[in-house]
Design a protein around this motif. Structure first.
Motif, PDB file in Angstrom:
ATOM      1  N   ASP A  16      -4.459  22.500 -41.190  1.00 15.48           N
ATOM      2  CA  ASP A  16      -3.538  22.921 -42.252  1.00 15.48           C
ATOM      3  C   ASP A  16      -2.114  23.064 -41.732  1.00 15.48           C
ATOM      4  OD1 ASP A  16      -5.459  22.898 -44.180  1.00 15.48           O
ATOM      5  OD2 ASP A  16      -5.754  25.085 -44.245  1.00 15.48           O
ATOM      6  N   ALA A  17      -1.984  23.597 -40.517  1.00 17.89           N
ATOM      7  CA  ALA A  17      -0.651  23.760 -39.937  1.00 17.89           C
ATOM      8  C   ALA A  17       0.010  22.397 -39.769  1.00 17.89           C
ATOM      9  CB  ALA A  17      -0.733  24.491 -38.606  1.00 17.89           C
ATOM     10  N   VAL A  18      -0.791  21.403 -39.319  1.00 24.87           N
ATOM     11  CA  VAL A  18      -0.239  20.061 -39.138  1.00 24.87           C
ATOM     12  C   VAL A  18       0.120  19.451 -40.496  1.00 24.87           C
ATOM     13  CG1 VAL A  18      -0.706  17.719 -38.295  1.00 24.87           C
ATOM     14  CG2 VAL A  18      -1.450  19.692 -36.957  1.00 24.87           C
ATOM     15  N   PHE A  19      -0.793  19.567 -41.460  1.00 22.65           N
ATOM     16  CA  PHE A  19      -0.503  19.029 -42.792  1.00 22.65           C
ATOM     17  C   PHE A  19       0.695  19.752 -43.403  1.00 22.65           C
ATOM     18  CE2 PHE A  19      -5.186  17.753 -43.022  1.00 22.65           C
ATOM     19  CZ  PHE A  19      -4.898  16.424 -42.739  1.00 22.65           C
ATOM     20  N   ARG A  26       3.166  22.197 -29.727  1.00 18.54           N
ATOM     21  CA  ARG A  26       4.052  23.341 -29.552  1.00 18.54           C
ATOM     22  C   ARG A  26       4.302  24.082 -30.860  1.00 18.54           C
ATOM     23  NH1 ARG A  26       9.596  23.127 -26.157  1.00 18.54           N
ATOM     24  NH2 ARG A  26      10.308  25.081 -27.017  1.00 18.54           N
ATOM     25  N   GLU A  27       4.539  23.316 -31.914  1.00 13.94           N
ATOM     26  CA  GLU A  27       4.789  23.953 -33.205  1.00 13.94           C
ATOM     27  C   GLU A  27       3.548  24.652 -33.743  1.00 13.94           C
ATOM     28  OE1 GLU A  27       6.829  21.562 -36.167  1.00 13.94           O
ATOM     29  OE2 GLU A  27       8.051  20.777 -34.532  1.00 13.94           O
ATOM     30  N   VAL A  28       2.388  24.020 -33.537  1.00 12.52           N
ATOM     31  CA  VAL A  28       1.139  24.640 -33.983  1.00 12.52           C
ATOM     32  C   VAL A  28       0.939  25.961 -33.234  1.00 12.52           C
ATOM     33  CG1 VAL A  28      -1.381  24.397 -33.984  1.00 12.52           C
ATOM     34  CG2 VAL A  28       0.040  22.471 -34.658  1.00 12.52           C
ATOM     35  N   ARG A  29       1.234  25.916 -31.981  1.00 12.93           N
ATOM     36  CA  ARG A  29       1.103  27.113 -31.163  1.00 12.93           C
ATOM     37  C   ARG A  29       2.040  28.226 -31.652  1.00 12.93           C
ATOM     38  NH1 ARG A  29       2.260  27.733 -24.716  1.00 12.93           N
ATOM     39  NH2 ARG A  29       1.837  29.948 -24.691  1.00 12.93           N
ATOM     40  N   LYS A  30       3.245  27.825 -31.957  1.00 13.10           N
ATOM     41  CA  LYS A  30       4.240  28.790 -32.425  1.00 13.10           C
ATOM     42  C   LYS A  30       3.813  29.413 -33.762  1.00 13.10           C
ATOM     43  CE  LYS A  30       8.770  27.954 -33.280  1.00 13.10           C
ATOM     44  NZ  LYS A  30       9.939  27.080 -33.113  1.00 13.10           N
ATOM     45  N   GLN A  31       3.312  28.560 -34.641  1.00 10.10           N
ATOM     46  CA  GLN A  31       2.918  29.029 -35.976  1.00 10.10           C
ATOM     47  C   GLN A  31       1.675  29.897 -35.966  1.00 10.10           C
ATOM     48  OE1 GLN A  31       2.415  26.267 -39.172  1.00 10.10           O
ATOM     49  NE2 GLN A  31       4.406  25.331 -38.804  1.00 10.10           N
ATOM     50  N   MET A  35      -3.665  29.426 -28.288  1.00 11.57           N
ATOM     51  CA  MET A  35      -3.365  29.196 -26.871  1.00 11.57           C
ATOM     52  C   MET A  35      -2.418  30.232 -26.278  1.00 11.57           C
ATOM     53  SD  MET A  35      -2.804  25.068 -26.775  1.00 11.57           S
ATOM     54  CE  MET A  35      -1.229  25.163 -27.514  1.00 11.57           C
ATOM     55  N   SER A  36      -2.334  31.378 -26.883  1.00  5.87           N
ATOM     56  CA  SER A  36      -1.368  32.346 -26.363  1.00  5.87           C
ATOM     57  C   SER A  36      -2.005  33.403 -25.465  1.00  5.87           C
ATOM     58  CB  SER A  36      -0.614  33.004 -27.516  1.00  5.87           C
ATOM     59  OG  SER A  36      -1.528  33.654 -28.362  1.00  5.87           O
ATOM     60  N   GLN A  37      -3.329  33.341 -25.344  1.00  5.39           N
ATOM     61  CA  GLN A  37      -3.952  34.316 -24.443  1.00  5.39           C
ATOM     62  C   GLN A  37      -4.650  33.643 -23.262  1.00  5.39           C
ATOM     63  OE1 GLN A  37      -5.974  37.573 -26.318  1.00  5.39           O
ATOM     64  NE2 GLN A  37      -4.355  37.789 -27.827  1.00  5.39           N
ATOM     65  N   CYS A  38      -5.944  33.354 -23.357  1.00  2.00           N
ATOM     66  CA  CYS A  38      -6.631  32.808 -22.184  1.00  2.00           C
ATOM     67  C   CYS A  38      -6.331  31.334 -21.952  1.00  2.00           C
ATOM     68  CB  CYS A  38      -8.137  33.007 -22.306  1.00  2.00           C
ATOM     69  SG  CYS A  38      -8.909  31.897 -23.480  1.00  2.00           S
ATOM     70  N   GLY A  42      -6.882  25.252 -25.307  1.00  2.00           N
ATOM     71  CA  GLY A  42      -5.808  24.263 -25.243  1.00  2.00           C
ATOM     72  C   GLY A  42      -6.243  22.826 -25.459  1.00  2.00           C
ATOM     73  N   ILE A  43      -7.295  22.414 -24.743  1.00  2.00           N
ATOM     74  CA  ILE A  43      -7.734  21.018 -24.810  1.00  2.00           C
ATOM     75  C   ILE A  43      -8.207  20.670 -26.215  1.00  2.00           C
ATOM     76  CG2 ILE A  43      -9.476  19.381 -23.973  1.00  2.00           C
ATOM     77  CD1 ILE A  43      -9.264  20.826 -21.252  1.00  2.00           C
ATOM     78  N   MET A  44      -9.008  21.572 -26.766  1.00  2.00           N
ATOM     79  CA  MET A  44      -9.546  21.371 -28.115  1.00  2.00           C
ATOM     80  C   MET A  44      -8.423  21.337 -29.150  1.00  2.00           C
ATOM     81  SD  MET A  44     -12.699  21.421 -29.271  1.00  2.00           S
ATOM     82  CE  MET A  44     -13.620  21.641 -30.737  1.00  2.00           C
ATOM     83  N   THR A  45      -7.499  22.256 -29.018  1.00  2.00           N
ATOM     84  CA  THR A  45      -6.385  22.314 -29.968  1.00  2.00           C
ATOM     85  C   THR A  45      -5.566  21.036 -29.909  1.00  2.00           C
ATOM     86  OG1 THR A  45      -6.276  24.700 -29.646  1.00  2.00           O
ATOM     87  CG2 THR A  45      -4.378  23.668 -30.699  1.00  2.00           C
ATOM     88  N   LYS A  46      -5.301  20.575 -28.694  1.00  2.00           N
ATOM     89  CA  LYS A  46      -4.515  19.360 -28.509  1.00  2.00           C
ATOM     90  C   LYS A  46      -5.217  18.187 -29.203  1.00  2.00           C
ATOM     91  CE  LYS A  46      -2.241  16.850 -24.781  1.00  2.00           C
ATOM     92  NZ  LYS A  46      -2.937  15.596 -24.504  1.00  2.00           N
ATOM     93  N   GLN A  47      -6.537  18.106 -28.993  1.00  2.00           N
ATOM     94  CA  GLN A  47      -7.305  17.029 -29.611  1.00  2.00           C
ATOM     95  C   GLN A  47      -7.207  17.055 -31.135  1.00  2.00           C
ATOM     96  OE1 GLN A  47     -11.467  16.955 -28.653  1.00  2.00           O
ATOM     97  NE2 GLN A  47     -11.039  16.094 -26.634  1.00  2.00           N
ATOM     98  N   ILE A  48      -7.366  18.241 -31.692  1.00  2.00           N
ATOM     99  CA  ILE A  48      -7.334  18.359 -33.151  1.00  2.00           C
ATOM    100  C   ILE A  48      -5.950  18.010 -33.686  1.00  2.00           C
ATOM    101  CG2 ILE A  48      -7.564  19.962 -35.106  1.00  2.00           C
ATOM    102  CD1 ILE A  48      -9.634  21.467 -33.318  1.00  2.00           C
ATOM    103  N   VAL A  49      -4.917  18.486 -33.002  1.00  2.00           N
ATOM    104  CA  VAL A  49      -3.550  18.185 -33.443  1.00  2.00           C
ATOM    105  C   VAL A  49      -3.312  16.678 -33.393  1.00  2.00           C
ATOM    106  CG1 VAL A  49      -1.093  18.440 -32.867  1.00  2.00           C
ATOM    107  CG2 VAL A  49      -2.585  20.440 -32.845  1.00  2.00           C
TER     108      VAL A  49
END
Ligand code: FES
Length: 56
Positions: A16-19, A26-31, A35-38, A42-49
């Motif tokens: 949804d953030a991407v759409f 970086r923007e997904v992370r900001k929104q 990926m802001s704690q442990c 990261g890898i999974m998020t990158k793949q989905i983005v």
């Protein structure tokens, strides 16, 4: 499905953030704060983005 357990963020929230206009990891992370704690999500998020960005 949960991607980021620390923040309780799901794959759908990431998509949804991407759409909604986030055009980079970086923007997904900001929104969402993903990926802001442990950082384990990261890898999974990158793949989905990347996958979502490549949807025509
Ligand atoms: Fe996302 Fe820990 S699972 S920061």
């Amino acid at each position: 499905m949960y991607v980021c357990l620390c923040k309780g963020i799901t794959d759908n929230q990431i998509k949804d953030a991407v759409f909604g206009g986030a055009s980079s990891l970086r923007e997904v992370r900001k929104q969402l704060g993903v990926m802001s704690q442990c950082g384990k999500c990261g890898i999974m998020t990158k793949q989905i983005v990347e996958e979502t960005l490549s949807v025509p």
